[in-house]
Scaffold this active site. Structure first.
Site, PDB file in Angstrom:
ATOM      1  N   ILE A   1       4.998  85.337  35.190  1.00  0.00           N
ATOM      2  CA  ILE A   1       4.456  84.158  35.960  1.00  0.00           C
ATOM      3  C   ILE A   1       5.900  83.361  36.423  1.00  0.00           C
ATOM      4  CG2 ILE A   1       3.598  81.588  35.895  1.00  0.00           C
ATOM      5  CD1 ILE A   1       1.685  82.712  33.703  1.00  0.00           C
ATOM      6  N   TYR A   2       6.060  83.524  37.719  1.00  0.00           N
ATOM      7  CA  TYR A   2       7.209  83.068  38.351  1.00  0.00           C
ATOM      8  C   TYR A   2       6.817  81.987  39.509  1.00  0.00           C
ATOM      9  CZ  TYR A   2       8.205  87.748  36.541  1.00  0.00           C
ATOM     10  OH  TYR A   2       8.197  88.745  35.842  1.00  0.00           O
TER      11      TYR A   2
ATOM     12  N   ASP B   1      11.899  70.128  37.129  1.00  0.00           N
ATOM     13  CA  ASP B   1      11.470  71.460  36.295  1.00  0.00           C
ATOM     14  C   ASP B   1      11.201  70.946  34.682  1.00  0.00           C
ATOM     15  OD1 ASP B   1      11.392  74.342  34.849  1.00  0.00           O
ATOM     16  OD2 ASP B   1      11.903  74.600  37.000  1.00  0.00           O
TER      17      ASP B   1
END
Length: 494
Positions: free
Chosen positions: A175-176, A287
């Site tokens: 998962i990127y 993030d």
């Protein structure tokens, strides 16, 4: 609990009051994040936005917003049952032959589960009910969320990236995050040590100048999604592990543009390639650290085909200062890590990744210490045994009389059992997450280990303190008269 696809899982969640359908028009630009964040912090349900502003496709958020829903996605009733998943992974990581008939009988359930590891290949699949190619490819038809005010562009967050290295039989699922930069262009932000990036590096070495095939699945079944974020052994594919979780083989279908295989039940699949040397500036994005990260260059993913279900659902999330969905996943997966670490280090009693430590940056370990220097051995083991902890900056090691999940206990051990000079281990020039702007060099920084254990001969020359313990007989006598004392009810009643 077995789920054939994401929709099976959503049906169960709705039946249990764990899914909320939102019919009011909500904008994927910032508004969905605000709603999802408030809901997650309150321990609320998964959210299905049925009318995103400007789009015809529903958006699913907060799917794994509680540890219980993560456990449910793995086919378990609660988080504590995830220890069994960890035991299975520990068995698969280092399988031992049965020591006798009784041991063979005890291991039969594990051997039976292994039968579900091979994938089942289909000729046609729900994820290919609608096909867009050529000029019809338009990523801007998908309600991709913009999560934070200073984010560079809409960002795909829950895409399962499927790759295969030139010398590998198994595929890798990772998962990127992927930044939208055009109707058929995304930036693939993967760190250099991750499976997808390693596959790409090997491809470039074996096939210089040739396009690297890639696919991204959105909205797969929960076992496949969670398989991509679980520490599976390097020799085991995420599809195989998903089959173990689900109890049935993972169904896959071949891509239209390459030999890669994608989850047959996925809601949306993006197919295409990376042109070696084609890079673009990615970010900044808010993030999981709670900060905006710096801009960096990553490969460009060119999408040649979009395949999807007739009435596809777009699965998304946001990342920010904990708690967020990655932090919740970390809390749940913590229980998976414990048996894997205990398999290699039986002296470990508990292992805890506090969610406020941004998922993996700080770990607390409790252990049954057996000799001088033992705590430092365990520290080094945590950093090196599992790839997931190569970016862990702080490891605190305590004795087994300390509750790893209680900061009151941990801080007490640090302040009473540590000498800063003797018991602090500093390791410089180690791999660090690129998102960690506190490190002096991008991707390279230091680690700190704190030995908060009682010291053994050889570690100290002083008489070591003995913890205060109450007299159990006195405690029992006071227990017997406690209600009669009426200390907390002003003498009114027992």
């Amino acid at each position: 609990m077995k789920y054939h696809d994401l929709r099976d899982f959503l049906t169960l969640l709705e039946q249990q009051g764990e899914l909320k359908r939102i019919t009011l028009a909500v904008d994927p630009h910032l508004e969905m994040t605000e709603i999802a964040d408030r809901t997650l912090r309150a321990g609320g349900p998964a959210l299905l936005f049925e009318n995103p502003k400007g789009y015809a496709m529903p958006v699913l958020c907060n799917l794994f917003g509680t540890p219980r829903r993560v456990a449910m996605g793995m086919g378990q009733e609660d988080v504590t049952a995830l220890r069994e998943v960890g035991k299975l992974l520990a068995f698969l990581k280092e399988p031992e032959p049965p020591k006798g008939f009784r041991d063979l009988f005890d291991k039969l359930p594990q051997f039976k589960q292994v039968l579900n590891m091979p994938t089942k290949r289909l000729r046609g699949a729900p994820c290919q009910q609608k096909v867009f190619s050529g000029d019809d490819v338009d990523l801007q038809r998908i309600p991709i969320m913009t999560c934070w005010p200073e984010d560079a562009a809409p960002l795909i967050t829950w895409g399962l990236t499927v790759t295969r290295g030139p010398h590998k039989e198994r595929q890798n699922l990772g998962i990127y995050r992927q930044q939208l930069i055009g109707k058929n262009k995304l930036i693939m932000r993967w760190l250099s040590h991750r499976g997808g990036a390693l596959d790409f590096q090997e491809w470039c070495a074996a096939h210089p100048g040739e396009r690297f095939p890639i696919a991204v699945a959105l909205g797969a079944d929960p076992a496949t999604i969670l398989g991509a974020v679980t520490p599976v052994p390097d020799t085991l594919s995420e599809y195989a592990f998903a089959g173990l979780l689900r109890g049935t083989k993972t169904e896959v279908v071949k891509c239209l543009s390459s030999d890669l295989e994608v989850p047959a039940s996925a809601e949306i699949v993006l197919e295409g390639y990376i042109e070696p040397g084609e890079m673009a500036a990615e970010g900044p994005y808010g993030d999981h650290t709670g900060y905006y990260n710096e801009v960096d260059n990553f490969p460009v993913f060119t999408v040649t085909h979009i395949t999807q279900r007739e009435d596809a659902i777009y699965h998304s999330t946001y990342t920010g200062r904990p708690p967020d969905e990655p932090a919740v996943l970390g809390v749940a997966l913590n229980e998976v890590f414990v048996p894997i670490l205990q398999k290699q280090f039986p002296e470990i009693v508990d292992f805890y990744l506090p969610p406020e430590g941004c998922s993996y940056r700080l770990a607390v370990v409790t252990m049954k210490k057996q000799y001088a220097g033992h705590a430092k051995r365990v520290m080094m083991g945590v950093w090196s045994f599992l790839r997931q902890f190569m970016y862990t900056k702080f490891v605190i090691v305590c004795d087994d009389d300390v509750n790893a999940r209680d900061w009151n206990d941990v801080i007490w051990a640090i302040t009473t059992r540590m000498d800063p000079a003797r018991d602090t281990v500093l390791v410089e020039n180690t791999p660090i997450d690129y998102l960690d702007f506190a490190s002096p060099i991008s991707g390279l920084g230091s680690k700190m280990g704190l030995d908060a254990t009682n010291k053994w001969p050889g570690e100290t020359q002083r008489e070591w303190g003995r913890p205060i313990k109450k007299d159990p007989e006195v405690t029992a006598r006071i227990d017997a008269i406690w209600d009669e004392l009426a200390i907390f009810n002003d003498g009114k009643g027992a």
